[in-house]
Scaffold this active site. Sequence first.
Site, PDB file in Angstrom:
ATOM      1  N   GLY A  46       0.834  -1.195   0.000  1.00 37.36           N
ATOM      2  CA  GLY A  46       0.000   0.000   0.000  1.00 37.36           C
ATOM      3  C   GLY A  46       0.866   1.241   0.000  1.00 37.36           C
ATOM      4  O   GLY A  46       2.027   1.204   0.421  1.00 37.36           O
ATOM      5  N   GLN A  51       2.967   9.980   1.131  1.00 29.89           N
ATOM      6  CA  GLN A  51       4.253   9.288   1.210  1.00 29.89           C
ATOM      7  C   GLN A  51       5.166   9.631   0.040  1.00 29.89           C
ATOM      8  O   GLN A  51       6.373   9.403   0.113  1.00 29.89           O
ATOM      9  CB  GLN A  51       4.048   7.767   1.267  1.00 29.89           C
ATOM     10  CG  GLN A  51       3.437   7.299   2.573  1.00 29.89           C
ATOM     11  CD  GLN A  51       3.288   5.798   2.594  1.00 29.89           C
ATOM     12  OE1 GLN A  51       2.318   5.265   2.088  1.00 29.89           O
ATOM     13  NE2 GLN A  51       4.270   5.100   3.150  1.00 29.89           N
ATOM     14  N   CYS A  88       5.903  -0.018   7.251  1.00 32.44           N
ATOM     15  CA  CYS A  88       5.531   1.117   6.413  1.00 32.44           C
ATOM     16  C   CYS A  88       6.721   1.479   5.533  1.00 32.44           C
ATOM     17  O   CYS A  88       7.856   1.522   6.022  1.00 32.44           O
ATOM     18  CB  CYS A  88       5.152   2.301   7.298  1.00 32.44           C
ATOM     19  SG  CYS A  88       4.696   3.791   6.398  1.00 32.44           S
ATOM     20  N   LEU A  89       6.469   1.749   4.259  1.00 35.49           N
ATOM     21  CA  LEU A  89       7.568   2.132   3.367  1.00 35.49           C
ATOM     22  C   LEU A  89       8.241   3.417   3.831  1.00 35.49           C
ATOM     23  O   LEU A  89       9.394   3.678   3.480  1.00 35.49           O
ATOM     24  CB  LEU A  89       7.053   2.300   1.937  1.00 35.49           C
ATOM     25  CG  LEU A  89       6.578   1.006   1.254  1.00 35.49           C
ATOM     26  CD1 LEU A  89       5.993   1.312  -0.119  1.00 35.49           C
ATOM     27  CD2 LEU A  89       7.709  -0.001   1.132  1.00 35.49           C
ATOM     28  N   HIS A 130      -4.383   1.614   7.646  1.00 40.51           N
ATOM     29  CA  HIS A 130      -3.041   2.216   7.680  1.00 40.51           C
ATOM     30  C   HIS A 130      -2.939   3.346   6.652  1.00 40.51           C
ATOM     31  O   HIS A 130      -2.454   4.439   6.964  1.00 40.51           O
ATOM     32  CB  HIS A 130      -2.012   1.107   7.386  1.00 40.51           C
ATOM     33  CG  HIS A 130      -0.590   1.556   7.317  1.00 40.51           C
ATOM     34  ND1 HIS A 130       0.367   1.159   8.213  1.00 40.51           N
ATOM     35  CD2 HIS A 130       0.051   2.374   6.430  1.00 40.51           C
ATOM     36  CE1 HIS A 130       1.535   1.715   7.895  1.00 40.51           C
ATOM     37  NE2 HIS A 130       1.368   2.452   6.804  1.00 40.51           N
ATOM     38  N   GLU A 131      -3.414   3.092   5.430  1.00 42.58           N
ATOM     39  CA  GLU A 131      -3.297   4.119   4.380  1.00 42.58           C
ATOM     40  C   GLU A 131      -4.189   5.318   4.663  1.00 42.58           C
ATOM     41  O   GLU A 131      -3.807   6.462   4.423  1.00 42.58           O
ATOM     42  CB  GLU A 131      -3.633   3.529   3.001  1.00 42.58           C
ATOM     43  CG  GLU A 131      -2.762   2.379   2.544  1.00 42.58           C
ATOM     44  CD  GLU A 131      -1.285   2.621   2.679  1.00 42.58           C
ATOM     45  OE1 GLU A 131      -0.838   3.771   2.613  1.00 42.58           O
ATOM     46  OE2 GLU A 131      -0.565   1.629   2.875  1.00 42.58           O
ATOM     47  N   HIS A 134      -2.616   7.687   6.906  1.00 42.06           N
ATOM     48  CA  HIS A 134      -1.635   8.576   6.251  1.00 42.06           C
ATOM     49  C   HIS A 134      -2.296   9.866   5.756  1.00 42.06           C
ATOM     50  O   HIS A 134      -1.678  10.934   5.761  1.00 42.06           O
ATOM     51  CB  HIS A 134      -0.986   7.886   5.044  1.00 42.06           C
ATOM     52  CG  HIS A 134       0.193   7.020   5.375  1.00 42.06           C
ATOM     53  ND1 HIS A 134       1.320   7.508   6.006  1.00 42.06           N
ATOM     54  CD2 HIS A 134       0.436   5.705   5.150  1.00 42.06           C
ATOM     55  CE1 HIS A 134       2.200   6.522   6.148  1.00 42.06           C
ATOM     56  NE2 HIS A 134       1.688   5.415   5.643  1.00 42.06           N
TER      57      HIS A 134
HETATM   58 ZN    ZN Z   1       2.594   3.587   5.651  1.00 42.19          ZN
END
Ligand code: ZN
Length: 162
Positions: A46, A51, A88-89, A130-131, A134
């Site tokens: 995701g 991000q 998380c990236l 989670h997304e 963000h």
């Molecule tokens: Zn993330």
Amino acid sequence: MAIRNVRELGDEVLRKKSREVTEMTPRIRELIDDMFETMYERDGVGLAAPQVGILKRIVVIDTEGEPLLLINPRILETRDSQTGSEGCLSVPGKAGTVTRPNYVRAEAYDENLERFEIEGTELLARAICHELDHLEGIMYVDKVEGELYDVTNDEDEDEEDV
Ligand code: ZN
């Protein structure tokens, strides 16, 4: 299409609230293509627009081999809970334990700005939550139970970066 630079924890853009998408433009279509490409290149499941430094309410997810685009997503219903490892990236090399709903029903808009609903359980429910966090400037590290821990890039790791 292009790979975009993924912002990391400490970058203040990750802490800002994203704005709704009100019209589809060539620039936004390019952003969406780039977000998918960046997510796949980084082996994430995701990615949210902030991000990559863009404060728009756009999320891409792929937990089941099918690309999923959510524009202006909103959670309508959650049920039950799951506690598990999350990464998380934007927080590379780390993971932590987070409790999330185990079922999520959400509405969102597609690339033609047409509304649809999506249901998800387990990893998909976790990724949606989670997304969407963000888009509010919330990071999973805010919700982690206990300490973050180091993870390697072994293929047998069981947490997914979202
Ligand atoms: Zn993330």
